[in-house]
Each structure stands twice: as C-alpha cells, then as structure tokens.
Design a protein around this motif. Sequence first.
Motif, mmCIF file in Angstrom:
data_model
loop_
_atom_site.group_PDB
_atom_site.id
_atom_site.type_symbol
_atom_site.label_atom_id
_atom_site.label_comp_id
_atom_site.label_asym_id
_atom_site.label_seq_id
_atom_site.Cartn_x
_atom_site.Cartn_y
_atom_site.Cartn_z
ATOM 1 N N PRO A 67 0.808 -1.233 0.000
ATOM 2 C CA PRO A 67 0.000 0.000 0.000
ATOM 3 C C PRO A 67 0.833 1.271 0.000
ATOM 4 C CG PRO A 67 -0.911 -1.592 1.529
ATOM 5 C CD PRO A 67 0.399 -2.142 1.090
ATOM 6 N N ALA A 68 1.976 1.254 0.682
ATOM 7 C CA ALA A 68 2.840 2.444 0.693
ATOM 8 C C ALA A 68 3.379 2.732 -0.713
ATOM 9 C CB ALA A 68 3.987 2.244 1.675
ATOM 10 N N SER A 69 3.815 1.722 -1.417
ATOM 11 C CA SER A 69 4.285 1.906 -2.796
ATOM 12 C C SER A 69 3.153 2.404 -3.690
ATOM 13 C CB SER A 69 4.836 0.594 -3.345
ATOM 14 O OG SER A 69 6.023 0.215 -2.676
ATOM 15 N N SER A 109 -5.456 3.334 -0.145
ATOM 16 C CA SER A 109 -4.245 2.719 0.417
ATOM 17 C C SER A 109 -4.518 2.183 1.819
ATOM 18 C CB SER A 109 -3.102 3.742 0.459
ATOM 19 O OG SER A 109 -2.807 4.223 -0.829
ATOM 20 N N PHE A 110 -5.255 2.968 2.602
ATOM 21 C CA PHE A 110 -5.542 2.527 3.972
ATOM 22 C C PHE A 110 -6.468 1.302 3.964
ATOM 23 C CE2 PHE A 110 -7.949 2.716 7.976
ATOM 24 C CZ PHE A 110 -6.892 2.653 8.871
ATOM 25 N N GLY A 111 -7.479 1.287 3.070
ATOM 26 C CA GLY A 111 -8.360 0.122 2.972
ATOM 27 C C GLY A 111 -7.598 -1.127 2.577
ATOM 28 N N TRP A 112 -6.689 -0.967 1.603
ATOM 29 C CA TRP A 112 -5.855 -2.095 1.174
ATOM 30 C C TRP A 112 -4.956 -2.555 2.316
ATOM 31 C CZ3 TRP A 112 -1.624 -1.799 -3.215
ATOM 32 C CH2 TRP A 112 -1.215 -3.110 -3.531
ATOM 33 N N TYR A 113 -4.437 -1.587 3.069
ATOM 34 C CA TYR A 113 -3.566 -1.920 4.215
ATOM 35 C C TYR A 113 -4.336 -2.718 5.268
ATOM 36 C CZ TYR A 113 -1.039 -1.168 8.593
ATOM 37 O OH TYR A 113 -0.414 -1.348 9.794
ATOM 38 N N VAL A 114 -5.571 -2.287 5.555
ATOM 39 C CA VAL A 114 -6.376 -2.987 6.565
ATOM 40 C C VAL A 114 -6.656 -4.427 6.140
ATOM 41 C CG1 VAL A 114 -8.641 -3.071 7.684
ATOM 42 C CG2 VAL A 114 -7.419 -0.895 7.490
ATOM 43 N N ILE A 147 -14.409 -8.131 9.013
ATOM 44 C CA ILE A 147 -13.587 -6.914 8.985
ATOM 45 C C ILE A 147 -13.161 -6.577 7.556
ATOM 46 C CG2 ILE A 147 -11.416 -5.880 9.757
ATOM 47 C CD1 ILE A 147 -11.678 -7.529 12.310
ATOM 48 N N LYS A 148 -12.795 -7.592 6.780
ATOM 49 C CA LYS A 148 -12.419 -7.350 5.379
ATOM 50 C C LYS A 148 -13.590 -6.778 4.591
ATOM 51 C CE LYS A 148 -8.929 -11.024 5.056
ATOM 52 N NZ LYS A 148 -8.607 -12.341 4.446
ATOM 53 N N LEU A 149 -14.773 -7.342 4.792
ATOM 54 C CA LEU A 149 -15.958 -6.857 4.091
ATOM 55 C C LEU A 149 -16.278 -5.428 4.497
ATOM 56 C CD1 LEU A 149 -18.347 -7.453 2.217
ATOM 57 C CD2 LEU A 149 -19.583 -8.349 4.208
ATOM 58 N N LEU A 150 -16.156 -5.124 5.790
ATOM 59 C CA LEU A 150 -16.414 -3.769 6.275
ATOM 60 C C LEU A 150 -15.411 -2.783 5.690
ATOM 61 C CD1 LEU A 150 -18.087 -1.991 8.177
ATOM 62 C CD2 LEU A 150 -16.453 -2.532 9.989
ATOM 63 N N ALA A 151 -14.133 -3.154 5.667
ATOM 64 C CA ALA A 151 -13.104 -2.280 5.098
ATOM 65 C C ALA A 151 -13.349 -2.030 3.617
ATOM 66 C CB ALA A 151 -11.718 -2.890 5.317
ATOM 67 N N PHE A 152 -13.713 -3.071 2.896
ATOM 68 C CA PHE A 152 -13.982 -2.922 1.458
ATOM 69 C C PHE A 152 -15.190 -2.021 1.220
ATOM 70 C CE2 PHE A 152 -16.226 -4.334 -2.373
ATOM 71 C CZ PHE A 152 -15.221 -4.164 -3.322
ATOM 72 N N THR A 153 -16.255 -2.205 2.018
ATOM 73 C CA THR A 153 -17.468 -1.402 1.846
ATOM 74 C C THR A 153 -17.206 0.067 2.135
ATOM 75 O OG1 THR A 153 -18.818 -3.321 2.484
ATOM 76 C CG2 THR A 153 -19.864 -1.158 2.557
ATOM 77 N N LEU A 154 -16.542 0.364 3.261
ATOM 78 C CA LEU A 154 -16.259 1.760 3.615
ATOM 79 C C LEU A 154 -15.334 2.411 2.600
ATOM 80 C CD1 LEU A 154 -15.804 1.473 7.490
ATOM 81 C CD2 LEU A 154 -17.763 2.385 6.228
ATOM 82 N N LEU A 157 -17.395 3.301 -0.453
ATOM 83 C CA LEU A 157 -18.271 4.449 -0.210
ATOM 84 C C LEU A 157 -17.491 5.760 -0.229
ATOM 85 C CD1 LEU A 157 -20.592 3.037 2.623
ATOM 86 C CD2 LEU A 157 -21.182 3.441 0.229
ATOM 87 N N PHE A 158 -16.335 5.810 0.413
ATOM 88 C CA PHE A 158 -15.517 7.027 0.409
ATOM 89 C C PHE A 158 -15.010 7.340 -1.005
ATOM 90 C CE2 PHE A 158 -15.002 6.296 5.054
ATOM 91 C CZ PHE A 158 -15.434 7.544 5.472
ATOM 92 N N PHE A 159 -14.697 6.288 -1.761
ATOM 93 C CA PHE A 159 -14.225 6.482 -3.134
ATOM 94 C C PHE A 159 -15.324 7.109 -3.995
ATOM 95 C CE2 PHE A 159 -13.665 4.930 -7.487
ATOM 96 C CZ PHE A 159 -12.377 5.371 -7.753
ATOM 97 N N LEU A 160 -16.547 6.605 -3.892
ATOM 98 C CA LEU A 160 -17.651 7.158 -4.666
ATOM 99 C C LEU A 160 -17.998 8.562 -4.211
ATOM 100 C CD1 LEU A 160 -19.958 4.002 -4.857
ATOM 101 C CD2 LEU A 160 -18.506 4.941 -6.663
ATOM 102 N N ASN A 161 -17.901 8.810 -2.909
ATOM 103 C CA ASN A 161 -18.194 10.138 -2.388
ATOM 104 C C ASN A 161 -17.218 11.173 -2.929
ATOM 105 O OD1 ASN A 161 -19.672 11.911 -0.479
ATOM 106 N ND2 ASN A 161 -17.677 12.041 0.533
ATOM 107 N N ALA A 162 -15.976 10.779 -3.161
ATOM 108 C CA ALA A 162 -14.977 11.716 -3.694
ATOM 109 C C ALA A 162 -15.316 12.160 -5.110
ATOM 110 C CB ALA A 162 -13.600 11.057 -3.681
ATOM 111 N N PHE A 163 -16.099 11.373 -5.849
ATOM 112 C CA PHE A 163 -16.497 11.724 -7.205
ATOM 113 C C PHE A 163 -17.880 12.368 -7.247
ATOM 114 C CE2 PHE A 163 -13.109 8.765 -8.027
ATOM 115 C CZ PHE A 163 -12.495 9.288 -9.156
ATOM 116 N N GLY A 164 -18.357 12.813 -6.078
ATOM 117 C CA GLY A 164 -19.607 13.560 -6.037
ATOM 118 C C GLY A 164 -20.850 12.730 -5.853
ATOM 119 N N VAL A 165 -20.711 11.448 -5.622
ATOM 120 C CA VAL A 165 -21.883 10.597 -5.387
ATOM 121 C C VAL A 165 -22.382 10.848 -3.967
ATOM 122 C CG1 VAL A 165 -22.769 8.246 -5.312
ATOM 123 C CG2 VAL A 165 -21.024 8.871 -6.990
ATOM 124 N N SER A 166 -23.671 11.203 -3.853
ATOM 125 C CA SER A 166 -24.233 11.530 -2.546
ATOM 126 C C SER A 166 -24.318 10.285 -1.672
ATOM 127 C CB SER A 166 -25.631 12.134 -2.715
ATOM 128 O OG SER A 166 -26.249 12.301 -1.465
#
Length: 384
Positions: A67-69, A109-114, A147-154, A157-166
Amino acid sequence: MEWAMQTWSDLVILFGGNVWILIVSGILLVTAVIDLVQRALLKLLHNQLVKKEKVWLDSFVDAARAPASFFIWVNGTVLTMTTIITHFNVYVDIVPYIQSFKSTVLTLSFGWYVIRLVHRLEAHLKEYAREDDRLDEVTVEAMAKIIKLLAFTLTTLFFLNAFGVSMGGLLAFGGMGGIAIGFAAKDLLGNVFGGLMLYLDKPFTVGDWIRSPDRELEGTVEKIGWRMTTVRTFDKRPLYIPNGVFSNIAIENPSRMTNRRIYETVGVRYVDVHKMQAITDAVKQMLIDHEEIDNTKTMIVNFNKFGPSSLDFFIYTFTKTTEWIRFHEIKQDVLLKVSEIIAQQGAEIAFPTRTLHIESSLETQGIQDRHEGIRFENESVQKV
C-alpha cells in the motif's frame, strides 16, 4: 545557490529547452527514490522483527509495504499527468476527476492496508488457536471476513463520495435496492446468513466429521464458506452443501464425542445356564481391569434374555479413545477376551440349533399297524 541555478540551466539546455520534460522526469525520479527508500526501510524493519520473532508487530509492518508503494506512485503519477495536461492544455476537463481520484488515494491505500493486515493477523491467530482451546479457527476466520468486508465497503463508499456521489442518496438507493435484491436472491441471502450462523454457533469446524440423520450427508468438513460448505465424503468425493440447508436439518458431530461405546450381545448354550453368573462376573472384572476401558462411565454386564437358541447377556461399556481405528482394535481385544472367559468356564458360545425328537421303535410299529388296519377297512368298503 548559484550552483543550483547553474545546474538547472544546464539541464534545461540538455533537454533542448523542454522544461516540462525536465519537470516530469524529476517528478518520476523523486517518486522512484522515495519508493526505493521506503521499501528498503520497511524490508529492514521486517527482517529485524522476523529475526526477533515479533510476528504480531511484523504483521503491521509487512502489510504496509505494497500500500505504501501504491500511495507513492499514484501521487507521483497524478502529479505527472497534471503537469503534462497543464503544459499542453489538452483534456483539461478531466483534471478535476484526476484531483478527485488523488483525494481518495489515501483512503484506498488505507483500505488495502487494513485488508492485508487482517489477512496476516488471521494466519497468526489460526496458529495460536491450534495451540489454545480458548480460541478456534472458525471464529477467527469469521471475524476476519467481517472486517475485510467492512473495510472494502467503507473504502468503496468514500471512493464514490470523492467523485460527487451523494452518500445519503447512495444509502437510500442501497436500502430500496437491498429490498428488491433480497426478494430476488432470497436463497443466496439465506445461504449467506446460514454461513454466518455456522460461524457464530459453531456446530462444527474445519476437520470435523459430521453426518445428518435427515439427509444422506456424512464426511469431513474441508471448508466453511459464506455461501456453501465443502464436505469430503469417506469415498473421497467432495460434497458442496449450501449453508441454508444446515438451518433445516439435524447435524451430528462425532468428532466431539468424549468416548466410543461398545454395545454387544453374546449368547451361550442353554446347557451352560448354571455357569452364566460366573461368566458375567468374569467379563465385568475383565472390563474393569482393561486399561483402555473408561471405568468412570456406565458399565453393564448382565444376563439379558432367553433367546431362541441361546442364553443372551449383553456388554455395555465405553472406551477411552474416540479414534475410529483404535476403537475397533480395542473392541476386538474385548470380544476375544470374552470368548476366552466363556471357554475357561467350560461353556460354549451358542449358535442357532434345531433338536429333532425321534420316537421309539415300539411306538413306531404301533403307528404302522394302525395305518395298515385303516387301509384294510377302506379297501373292504370299496369292494362292497
């Protein structure tokens, strides 16, 4: 300062006055150097922790390497693309999308790290569970998947929110869509929730021998998935069972038995009835003295019934082992010793017999004379 300016001028001349090429090359070079440095540092730290056997701390370090790379190179690539687009003034309309994607790099990166971290901690916890009965592998695997499913879902959601999805609209749509999908895929959801119940209730774990009195189902559990469970039957065929099935059938788990039972009936001859008490007493004493028989469990050796061809007594006891092969070896030893005891008491094991009573010769002759008289009378009647 003057040497820096002179170096810059020389580089500009070297690149033919194309400052943008020099800037892009510098960005990529700096990105590569930063990535190499972080890789070297994390690898050094990883090797030191492995050498000191600090596997738990190493999980946090080792999970961060990829994830750091990714974070470094995505930022460097975005900066490079922005520089090129700005210089040539083409595809300027995609710059906001590039910037929006850049703002999600840390989240991705943080989601992948988790996810990587949970994967490594799961492996270590499973090893720990094999040595400590207070923790089992099925619980570890279930928590890791959640935990993996929760990390992937969150992260999504944050990724879509960054592109303006409500987020509100997305959740509302997800609620309505979830209802529709629930009706359309109730069997699939039933299997998923069935898998969740298997993880929480733990009627069996991987490696257990299970069977069902309701279905033709028996074998060793190989894998418990979210949708189906894989059971390897004793003829080595894989059996894939939807998890929802386990909500409607009874499951036996012989792997969790504490003892195995010996329950046998033995018959001796009727002529040995006066030896029955001595035989049952000797057999019971043999079981008490047997090192593989659990004397703390129920033990019964008693004359049971008058059979058609034998006097039957039964043996009811439990072995200390639960291993299938070892159990049959012990059972064989017990039965052979029972046969020895019966022989020592001068008795024999009974088998089905039939007794034929033959009448004496005088009675037989009388019967023949009576039959001859009857035949003579019948002949006389016919002549008349």
